[in-house]
Design a protein around this motif. Structure first.
Motif, PDB file in Angstrom:
ATOM      1  N   LYS A 187       0.834  -1.214   0.000  1.00  0.00           N
ATOM      2  CA  LYS A 187       0.000   0.000   0.000  1.00  0.00           C
ATOM      3  C   LYS A 187       0.867   1.260   0.000  1.00  0.00           C
ATOM      4  O   LYS A 187       0.563   2.236  -0.695  1.00  0.00           O
ATOM      5  N   LYS A 188       1.961   1.220   0.772  1.00  0.00           N
ATOM      6  CA  LYS A 188       2.862   2.380   0.821  1.00  0.00           C
ATOM      7  C   LYS A 188       3.421   2.681  -0.570  1.00  0.00           C
ATOM      8  O   LYS A 188       3.437   3.838  -1.012  1.00  0.00           O
ATOM      9  N   HIS A 189       3.874   1.643  -1.249  1.00  0.00           N
ATOM     10  CA  HIS A 189       4.423   1.815  -2.603  1.00  0.00           C
ATOM     11  C   HIS A 189       3.353   2.397  -3.537  1.00  0.00           C
ATOM     12  O   HIS A 189       3.633   3.298  -4.342  1.00  0.00           O
ATOM     13  N   ARG A 190       2.117   1.902  -3.416  1.00  0.00           N
ATOM     14  CA  ARG A 190       1.025   2.403  -4.274  1.00  0.00           C
ATOM     15  C   ARG A 190       0.705   3.858  -3.961  1.00  0.00           C
ATOM     16  O   ARG A 190       0.470   4.663  -4.866  1.00  0.00           O
ATOM     17  N   PHE A 191       0.692   4.221  -2.674  1.00  0.00           N
ATOM     18  CA  PHE A 191       0.415   5.610  -2.294  1.00  0.00           C
ATOM     19  C   PHE A 191       1.464   6.552  -2.882  1.00  0.00           C
ATOM     20  O   PHE A 191       1.147   7.653  -3.346  1.00  0.00           O
ATOM     21  N   MET A 192       2.727   6.111  -2.864  1.00  0.00           N
ATOM     22  CA  MET A 192       3.797   6.954  -3.389  1.00  0.00           C
ATOM     23  C   MET A 192       3.733   7.049  -4.919  1.00  0.00           C
ATOM     24  O   MET A 192       4.038   8.095  -5.496  1.00  0.00           O
ATOM     25  N   THR A 193       3.315   5.949  -5.560  1.00  0.00           N
ATOM     26  CA  THR A 193       3.266   5.916  -7.023  1.00  0.00           C
ATOM     27  C   THR A 193       2.007   6.585  -7.564  1.00  0.00           C
ATOM     28  O   THR A 193       2.068   7.479  -8.411  1.00  0.00           O
ATOM     29  N   ASP A 194       0.844   6.175  -7.049  1.00  0.00           N
ATOM     30  CA  ASP A 194      -0.430   6.660  -7.589  1.00  0.00           C
ATOM     31  C   ASP A 194      -0.786   8.059  -7.112  1.00  0.00           C
ATOM     32  O   ASP A 194      -1.393   8.836  -7.845  1.00  0.00           O
ATOM     33  N   TYR A 195      -0.429   8.391  -5.869  1.00  0.00           N
ATOM     34  CA  TYR A 195      -0.845   9.672  -5.296  1.00  0.00           C
ATOM     35  C   TYR A 195       0.299  10.663  -5.150  1.00  0.00           C
ATOM     36  O   TYR A 195       0.106  11.757  -4.627  1.00  0.00           O
ATOM     37  N   ARG A 196       1.507  10.260  -5.573  1.00  0.00           N
ATOM     38  CA  ARG A 196       2.702  11.122  -5.525  1.00  0.00           C
ATOM     39  C   ARG A 196       2.997  11.633  -4.110  1.00  0.00           C
ATOM     40  O   ARG A 196       3.380  12.790  -3.914  1.00  0.00           O
ATOM     41  N   LEU A 197       2.801  10.766  -3.122  1.00  0.00           N
ATOM     42  CA  LEU A 197       3.095  11.147  -1.744  1.00  0.00           C
ATOM     43  C   LEU A 197       4.566  10.917  -1.442  1.00  0.00           C
ATOM     44  O   LEU A 197       5.212  10.069  -2.051  1.00  0.00           O
ATOM     45  N   THR A 198       5.088  11.652  -0.470  1.00  0.00           N
ATOM     46  CA  THR A 198       6.471  11.440  -0.039  1.00  0.00           C
ATOM     47  C   THR A 198       6.539  10.153   0.780  1.00  0.00           C
ATOM     48  O   THR A 198       5.520   9.639   1.251  1.00  0.00           O
ATOM     49  N   ASP A 199       7.751   9.673   0.983  1.00  0.00           N
ATOM     50  CA  ASP A 199       7.956   8.476   1.794  1.00  0.00           C
ATOM     51  C   ASP A 199       7.408   8.694   3.201  1.00  0.00           C
ATOM     52  O   ASP A 199       6.749   7.815   3.776  1.00  0.00           O
ATOM     53  N   TYR A 200       7.647   9.889   3.745  1.00  0.00           N
ATOM     54  CA  TYR A 200       7.185  10.193   5.104  1.00  0.00           C
ATOM     55  C   TYR A 200       5.663  10.164   5.180  1.00  0.00           C
ATOM     56  O   TYR A 200       5.083   9.520   6.069  1.00  0.00           O
ATOM     57  N   ASP A 201       4.995  10.870   4.268  1.00  0.00           N
ATOM     58  CA  ASP A 201       3.529  10.928   4.297  1.00  0.00           C
ATOM     59  C   ASP A 201       2.922   9.539   4.150  1.00  0.00           C
ATOM     60  O   ASP A 201       1.992   9.176   4.875  1.00  0.00           O
ATOM     61  N   ALA A 202       3.454   8.761   3.198  1.00  0.00           N
ATOM     62  CA  ALA A 202       2.922   7.416   2.964  1.00  0.00           C
ATOM     63  C   ALA A 202       3.127   6.536   4.194  1.00  0.00           C
ATOM     64  O   ALA A 202       2.244   5.764   4.564  1.00  0.00           O
ATOM     65  N   THR A 203       4.283   6.673   4.842  1.00  0.00           N
ATOM     66  CA  THR A 203       4.578   5.874   6.036  1.00  0.00           C
ATOM     67  C   THR A 203       3.597   6.188   7.152  1.00  0.00           C
ATOM     68  O   THR A 203       3.099   5.284   7.835  1.00  0.00           O
ATOM     69  N   VAL A 204       3.302   7.470   7.360  1.00  0.00           N
ATOM     70  CA  VAL A 204       2.351   7.870   8.410  1.00  0.00           C
ATOM     71  C   VAL A 204       0.964   7.296   8.109  1.00  0.00           C
ATOM     72  O   VAL A 204       0.301   6.726   8.986  1.00  0.00           O
ATOM     73  N   LEU A 205       0.525   7.423   6.875  1.00  0.00           N
ATOM     74  CA  LEU A 205      -0.834   7.016   6.524  1.00  0.00           C
ATOM     75  C   LEU A 205      -1.044   5.514   6.575  1.00  0.00           C
ATOM     76  O   LEU A 205      -2.099   5.040   7.004  1.00  0.00           O
TER      77      LEU A 205
END
Length: 482
Positions: A305-323
């Motif tokens: 899910k973290k990888h998808r959030f960073m790829t699909d939603y262009r989130l930073t590593d930090y933001d994706a990790t928190v979410l």
């Protein structure tokens, strides 16, 4: 002597079943003491346990989620010891042939590196009852026994001693919690006792392979306690070893109020429990079709899910990790983005990780208890993106939404908070600001471009935060260039 810590965790997770492991008594939390018991979970003579099939399925899911090998044949064993909260004087657990072995959990160390923590085994066992030594603040000179938890199904996840610091232990535990929540095997609520942890801590000279004598710390009922107790135990053992002492293998309790570990008893070895196969339960046999069916039903796990959030939603590593750290938080984010649109993903994430989580923490609420629904947050973000309100006004609107759960659009309409984009009005405020702040004007014209910020701030104050900041900047620069 330079020493390094060696840490292993034993994590007990309550499986999400409606009934207990070997009887049909409820597992619901918060019931009156001894109201969810029967002759089986009370260990009455002549009673026979019968296995909860759902508990087996959930443990298999847990094992698959951390890459374990799942045993097609497994058996239960009797772990024998005496304690007042264990009415049978033995616990039905697994020993020689557990359901899941040889897994792994990948964590990110404080230095930002990936590290694999091996999982030795995940086995199925029943919980014991609970001893109460106080009523509220009043200490008792006797103990009370509540057997509601007796025979509640647990998955015990035992790591290898691969952890090297309290921070790594904390990260491993939070990662494991997230995996189990995503899998739906447990709610992992420490306050309800759904997740408990024992830590095995030892020290060894740097570079040596042979492990030192370990102490097991029990009574760890929060992530904070796990970290702090390990810190203390490392310090205690270091002092013992550096003064030519000898660390004793023992079980220690964590005193949360005093911030120390205290000796409880000498540490038992496996032979002390006199394990032998449970004669009242037949072996568990799992077919290939059964295992394939469970594997096919596994959900998307945190790392994916973290990888998808960073790829699909262009989130930073930090933001994706928190979410992704909490399944409910990740679900909230995706619901909000579905309403607001993919292009609003980053603003939605920003509002969640700053304003929303900050307010929830202050109110001691979870994301599930939030009065700001995903739809309301999406609505607020859309109002900002369309230029209907400014970022400053949005914070005031958010406060009201958090307090009332109301619609951001209706709040903006009722209070007349729409952004002012009228050029003539903003130009008037800009001219006034230039006249009132000659020093800032002089600094700006002298090459200090940042000085325009003071002028923008004054214009925003005059407009009560309603002026469009971009337009204010444009008009100020135009006037200052004359």
């Amino acid at each position: 002597m330079t020493l390094e810590p060696v840490i292993g965790l034993e994590v007990h997770v309550q499986l999400k079943t409606e009934s207990k492991l070997f009887c049909r008594c409820s597992t619901e939390f918060g019931a009156e003491p001894n109201s969810q018991i029967c002759p089986i979970c009370c260990g009455h003579p002549g009673t026979l346990p019968y296995l909860n099939k759902k508990a087996v399925e959930l443990l298999v899911r847990a094992g698959m989620g951390v890459g374990c090998e799942i045993a097609s044949n497994s058996i239960f064993a009797r772990k024998q010891y005496f304690y007042p909260d264990l009415p049978k004087a033995y616990q039905i657990s697994q020993y020689d042939l557990p359901l899941a072995i040889n897994g792994k959990v990948v964590i990110t160390t404080p230095e930002g590196k990936s590290k694999t923590i091996r999982v030795l085994r995940i086995h199925l066992e029943e919980d014991a009852g609970k001893l109460l030594h106080a009523i509220g603040a009043r200490e008792l000179d006797y103990s009370l026994v509540d057997l509601n938890r007796s025979s509640v199904p647990l998955a015990e996840c035992v790591s290898e001693p691969d952890l090297s610091s309290p921070e790594e232990a904390y990260t491993y535990l939070t990662t494991l919690k997230a995996i189990f929540q995503y899998l739906g095997v447990s709610d992992c609520d420490m306050e309800k006792g759904s997740l408990r942890c024992d830590a095995n801590v030892s020290l060894k000279p740097v570079g040596h392979k042979q492990l030192g004598t370990r102490a097991e710390i029990k009574n760890l009922n929060s992530f904070k306690s796990v970290k702090e107790s390990i810190y203390y135990e490392i310090k205690r053992q270091t002092e013992v070893l550096n003064t030519e002492g000898r660390v004793i293998q023992e079980t220690r309790l964590w005193d949360d109020q005093k911030g120390v570990t205290v000796s409880m008893r000498s540490k038992e070895e496996a032979h002390d429990y006199r394990y032998f196969p449970e004669p009242d339960l037949i072996p568990i046999q799992l077919t290939k079709d059964y295992l394939s069916e469970i594997r096919a039903s596994l959900p998307e796990l945190p790392d994916t899910k973290k990888h998808r959030f960073m790829t699909d939603y262009r989130l930073t590593d930090y933001d994706a990790t928190v979410l992704i750290g909490d399944k409910a938080l990740a679900d909230y984010f995706e619901k909000a983005v579905k309403v607001a649109g993919v292009e609003a993903a980053k603003p939605v994430s920003n509002w969640m990780t700053t304003e929303l989580l900050g307010r929830l923490k202050g109110a001691k609420q979870t994301i599930e208890e939030s009065s700001v629904s995903p739809e309301r947050l999406a609505e607020l973000v859309n109002l900002i993106q369309k230029g209907t309100i400014t970022g400053k006004v949005a914070k005031d609107v958010f406060t009201e939404v958090f307090d009332t759960g109301g619609s951001p659009s209706k709040i903006v309409e009722a209070k007349g908070l729409k952004a002012i984009g009228d050029t003539a009005t903003i130009e008037k405020w800009c001219a006034e600001a230039i006249a009132e702040m000659p020093k800032a004007v002089e600094e700006y014209k002298g090459g200090k471009e940042r000085a325009i910020g003071s002028l923008v701030g004054l214009v925003m104050k005059k407009s009560q935060g309603k002026a469009t900041p971009q337009l204010v900047n444009e008009i100020l620069k135009k006037l200052l260039s004359k």
